[in-house]
Scaffold this motif. Structure first.
Motif, PDB file in Angstrom:
ATOM      1  N   ILE A 226      50.053  58.179  30.650  1.00 38.15           N
ATOM      2  CA  ILE A 226      48.953  57.230  30.722  1.00 38.15           C
ATOM      3  C   ILE A 226      47.606  57.855  30.354  1.00 38.15           C
ATOM      4  N   VAL A 227      47.590  59.195  30.187  1.00 41.27           N
ATOM      5  CA  VAL A 227      46.344  59.844  29.771  1.00 41.27           C
ATOM      6  C   VAL A 227      45.887  59.303  28.419  1.00 41.27           C
ATOM      7  N   TRP A 228      46.860  58.909  27.581  1.00 41.17           N
ATOM      8  CA  TRP A 228      46.507  58.352  26.273  1.00 41.17           C
ATOM      9  C   TRP A 228      45.673  57.074  26.404  1.00 41.17           C
ATOM     10  N   ALA A 229      45.835  56.364  27.494  1.00 40.62           N
ATOM     11  CA  ALA A 229      45.062  55.134  27.697  1.00 40.62           C
ATOM     12  C   ALA A 229      43.571  55.423  27.786  1.00 40.62           C
ATOM     13  N   PHE A 230      43.215  56.654  28.177  1.00 38.72           N
ATOM     14  CA  PHE A 230      41.815  57.030  28.332  1.00 38.72           C
ATOM     15  C   PHE A 230      41.299  57.845  27.146  1.00 38.72           C
ATOM     16  N   ILE A 231      42.208  58.565  26.472  1.00 40.89           N
ATOM     17  CA  ILE A 231      41.779  59.421  25.365  1.00 40.89           C
ATOM     18  C   ILE A 231      41.225  58.599  24.207  1.00 40.89           C
ATOM     19  N   GLN A 232      41.931  57.546  23.819  1.00 41.21           N
ATOM     20  CA  GLN A 232      41.517  56.767  22.648  1.00 41.21           C
ATOM     21  C   GLN A 232      40.120  56.150  22.805  1.00 41.21           C
ATOM     22  N   PRO A 233      39.821  55.472  23.922  1.00 43.35           N
ATOM     23  CA  PRO A 233      38.461  54.930  24.066  1.00 43.35           C
ATOM     24  C   PRO A 233      37.383  56.010  24.121  1.00 43.35           C
ATOM     25  N   VAL A 234      37.683  57.136  24.780  1.00 46.62           N
ATOM     26  CA  VAL A 234      36.707  58.217  24.868  1.00 46.62           C
ATOM     27  C   VAL A 234      36.407  58.773  23.479  1.00 46.62           C
ATOM     28  N   VAL A 235      37.452  58.967  22.683  1.00 47.28           N
ATOM     29  CA  VAL A 235      37.268  59.466  21.316  1.00 47.28           C
ATOM     30  C   VAL A 235      36.448  58.474  20.502  1.00 47.28           C
ATOM     31  N   THR A 236      36.720  57.176  20.673  1.00 44.06           N
ATOM     32  CA  THR A 236      35.961  56.147  19.957  1.00 44.06           C
ATOM     33  C   THR A 236      34.476  56.233  20.286  1.00 44.06           C
ATOM     34  N   ILE A 237      34.160  56.354  21.567  1.00 48.00           N
ATOM     35  CA  ILE A 237      32.760  56.461  21.983  1.00 48.00           C
ATOM     36  C   ILE A 237      32.129  57.737  21.439  1.00 48.00           C
ATOM     37  N   MET A 238      32.869  58.848  21.474  1.00 44.78           N
ATOM     38  CA  MET A 238      32.337  60.115  20.983  1.00 44.78           C
ATOM     39  C   MET A 238      32.033  60.053  19.487  1.00 44.78           C
ATOM     40  N   GLY A 265      27.123  49.441  26.568  1.00 51.68           N
ATOM     41  CA  GLY A 265      27.661  48.305  25.828  1.00 51.68           C
ATOM     42  C   GLY A 265      29.135  48.439  25.486  1.00 51.68           C
ATOM     43  N   MET A 266      29.591  49.688  25.248  1.00 52.51           N
ATOM     44  CA  MET A 266      30.976  49.890  24.828  1.00 52.51           C
ATOM     45  C   MET A 266      31.973  49.714  25.955  1.00 52.51           C
ATOM     46  N   VAL A 267      31.593  50.038  27.181  1.00 56.79           N
ATOM     47  CA  VAL A 267      32.542  49.924  28.299  1.00 56.79           C
ATOM     48  C   VAL A 267      33.065  48.493  28.465  1.00 56.79           C
ATOM     49  N   PRO A 268      32.215  47.458  28.530  1.00 61.50           N
ATOM     50  CA  PRO A 268      32.767  46.094  28.609  1.00 61.50           C
ATOM     51  C   PRO A 268      33.433  45.659  27.317  1.00 61.50           C
ATOM     52  N   TRP A 269      32.909  46.097  26.162  1.00 59.04           N
ATOM     53  CA  TRP A 269      33.506  45.661  24.893  1.00 59.04           C
ATOM     54  C   TRP A 269      34.920  46.209  24.721  1.00 59.04           C
ATOM     55  N   LEU A 270      35.145  47.457  25.112  1.00 63.51           N
ATOM     56  CA  LEU A 270      36.490  48.042  24.988  1.00 63.51           C
ATOM     57  C   LEU A 270      37.494  47.280  25.840  1.00 63.51           C
ATOM     58  N   TYR A 271      37.067  46.829  27.024  1.00 56.97           N
ATOM     59  CA  TYR A 271      37.981  46.020  27.838  1.00 56.97           C
ATOM     60  C   TYR A 271      38.254  44.686  27.160  1.00 56.97           C
ATOM     61  N   PHE A 272      37.210  44.030  26.684  1.00 57.16           N
ATOM     62  CA  PHE A 272      37.384  42.750  26.006  1.00 57.16           C
ATOM     63  C   PHE A 272      38.333  42.887  24.818  1.00 57.16           C
ATOM     64  N   ALA A 308      45.039  45.955  31.662  1.00 59.55           N
ATOM     65  CA  ALA A 308      43.888  46.537  30.956  1.00 59.55           C
ATOM     66  C   ALA A 308      42.743  46.851  31.917  1.00 59.55           C
ATOM     67  N   MET A 309      42.657  46.120  33.029  1.00 59.50           N
ATOM     68  CA  MET A 309      41.583  46.328  34.002  1.00 59.50           C
ATOM     69  C   MET A 309      41.682  47.690  34.683  1.00 59.50           C
ATOM     70  N   PHE A 310      42.900  48.241  34.806  1.00 58.04           N
ATOM     71  CA  PHE A 310      43.061  49.558  35.425  1.00 58.04           C
ATOM     72  C   PHE A 310      42.264  50.612  34.648  1.00 58.04           C
ATOM     73  N   VAL A 311      42.388  50.568  33.321  1.00 57.06           N
ATOM     74  CA  VAL A 311      41.652  51.514  32.479  1.00 57.06           C
ATOM     75  C   VAL A 311      40.152  51.227  32.557  1.00 57.06           C
ATOM     76  N   HIS A 312      39.798  49.949  32.594  1.00 55.64           N
ATOM     77  CA  HIS A 312      38.387  49.567  32.627  1.00 55.64           C
ATOM     78  C   HIS A 312      37.689  50.110  33.877  1.00 55.64           C
ATOM     79  N   ILE A 313      38.355  50.041  35.003  1.00 53.22           N
ATOM     80  CA  ILE A 313      37.776  50.549  36.249  1.00 53.22           C
ATOM     81  C   ILE A 313      37.471  52.042  36.123  1.00 53.22           C
ATOM     82  N   CYS A 314      38.396  52.773  35.508  1.00 52.95           N
ATOM     83  CA  CYS A 314      38.169  54.214  35.317  1.00 52.95           C
ATOM     84  C   CYS A 314      37.003  54.467  34.373  1.00 52.95           C
ATOM     85  N   PHE A 315      36.838  53.600  33.363  1.00 54.45           N
ATOM     86  CA  PHE A 315      35.743  53.795  32.422  1.00 54.45           C
ATOM     87  C   PHE A 315      34.394  53.431  33.018  1.00 54.45           C
TER      88      PHE A 315
END
Length: 455
Positions: A226-238, A265-272, A308-315
């Protein structure tokens, strides 16, 4: 009607009474910026500066260039509505100046400015100063010529208050009527409309278990899981941060580092983005459950959204951590993210009930949604500040319901604006969401009898 339903209907009626009272008694505060406009004619080019102040101490200024020598040119300045003193600076050299048609405007209200000099040190390097009904004339005789005036907003605020009050009554009555009509329609067909909430509530444990399982199995078999669930959005933001801060030299936006503005702005958009894509394909992915006669398929889009909300809470936690590292510690307004996350959840769910039902029959809809999402991240003020858009066109971006969510997250993280200070856009967002939810549930209900045949 069962006792539980009677209690629920009574509670809803009470909530509607409270909602009507809140809507009908709301009054828009007079706040933000007003626009000062004046026609300037001078004997030389120069930068006209306006220093607004509430205390009489002048520091920050708003500037406009005067370029047309001996020609009247209209200059406009945005200043805070609470301004008490104004300092007008006319270049830095000698010259003759004439200023006429000085007005204040707030939204649609325009009033002439009463030019009242400050009691002390009102004129600097100024001679032959004249005040008339149309404006002022003077001669700058040395370096740093300026005029200090007192701003009397009493008549202006009274006029605005009357106009705002009338508009408030009209908007509030229309908003209350809309929600009352929706509630009456609900009461008339309550058995039909209560079916979906009843299914969701009755299957709440199943929904949570399916959401947990969906989250775990999505990356089953990979080493990082499940670490991949967090890597992709973090890389996108970076990547966005590197492109805009290093490539485009974006320093600060809205007086905060661009990195924080982007994350807000990206945190809510990535969840959406994730929730809409997953929710749309929920019936296709769980087609084996759709074919089961006894299974309540209406819960499947919700399963995807909760997953998807599980990842959003962490972000959200990640965003708060980054803000703290940068020295911007969120205050009590941070609790509003719970509300905005809920509002976004309902909004995405309203869309997904329509898209998940249609995609069963029209598979190309998935690709269309992906393209819309790719365009959406650039068309929304997520990677850029809405302030760079002309004021008369900003409404085009603000009518997107996701603007309400994105700006709400930013206001919770660092701007410090309470949700009840956004009355008009609150009403607009929930009107749109209720309409989409009604359409979505109707489409889903009418098409679900054919899902098993197509899948």
């Amino acid at each position: 009607m069962s006792k539980k339903k009677k209690i629920l209907i009574g509670l809803l009626c009470f909530m509607m009474v409270v909602l009507n009272i809140i809507i009908l008694t709301h009054r828009s505060p007079i706040k933000g910026n007003i626009t000062l406009s004046m026609a300037v004619k001078g004997s030389k080019e120069g930068v006209v500066q306006l220093f607004p102040s509430m205390t009489g101490e002048f520091s920050a200024s708003v500037n406009q260039e005067y370029k047309e020598v001996n020609t009247q040119q209209t200059l406009s300045f945005d200043i805070d509505v609470n301004t008490k003193y104004l300092r007008y600076d006319f270049g830095d050299d000698k010259g003759d100046w004439e200023v006429t048609d000085i007005t204040y405007s707030y939204k649609d209200e325009v009033l002439p400015l009463q030019f009242v000099l400050s009691e002390k040190n009102a004129l600097n390097s100024i001679s032959d100063f004249e005040i008339s009904d149309v404006g002022i004339k003077f001669q700058a005789v040395d370096e740093d010529p300026y005029i200090i005036t007192q701003s009397d907003f009493s008549a202006f605020e009274t006029q605005i208050a009357k106009s705002v009050l009338i508009k408030d009554y009209v908007i509030n009555i229309l908003a209350a009527l809309f929600f009352d009509i929706v509630f009456l329609m609900f009461l008339r067909r309550k058995e039909e409309y209560l079916t979906l909430p009843a299914e969701i509530w009755g299957s709440r444990k199943l929904i949570l278990n399916l959401a947990k399982n969906d989250f775990k199995t999505r990356y089953a078999g990979s080493y990082l899981g499940i670490v991949w669930a967090f890597i992709q959005p973090v890389v996108t933001i970076m990547v966005y941060v590197m492109v805009f801060t290093v490539g485009f030299k974006s320093g600060t936006t809205q007086n905060i580092p661009f990195t924080l503005y982007l994350i807000g702005g990206m945190v809510p958009w990535l969840y959406f983005q994730e929730a809409l894509g997953a929710g749309t394909g929920a019936l296709l992915e769980y087609s084996y459950l759709v074919k089961k006669v006894v299974f309540k398929i209406s819960i499947l889009p919700i399963v995807k959204l909760i997953s998807a909300m599980f990842v959003h809470i962490c972000f959200v936690a990640f965003a708060v951590f980054v803000f703290i590292v940068y020295g911007y510690i969120p205050d009590i307004h941070i609790i509003q993210i719970i509300y905005y996350a809920f509002a976004m959840f309902v909004f995405v769910l309203a869309i997904c009930y329509t898209t998940s039902a249609i995609v069963v029959f029209f598979r190309d809809l998935t690709q269309i949604i992906m393209i819309i999402l790719q365009v959406g991240v650039w068309s929304m003020p997520i990677l850029w500040d809405i302030g760079i858009a002309p004021a008369k066109w900003q409404w085009i971006f603000k009518i997107n319901p996701m603007y309400y969510i994105v700006s709400g997250y930013r206001q919770s993280l660092y701007e410090g604006v309470w949700v009840w200070d956004r009355f008009a856009i609150n009403i607009y967002f929930w009107v749109i969401t209720i309409i989409l939810l009604a359409i979505g549930t109707t489409v889903f209900k009418r098409l679900k009898v054919h899902f098993a045949d197509v899948l």
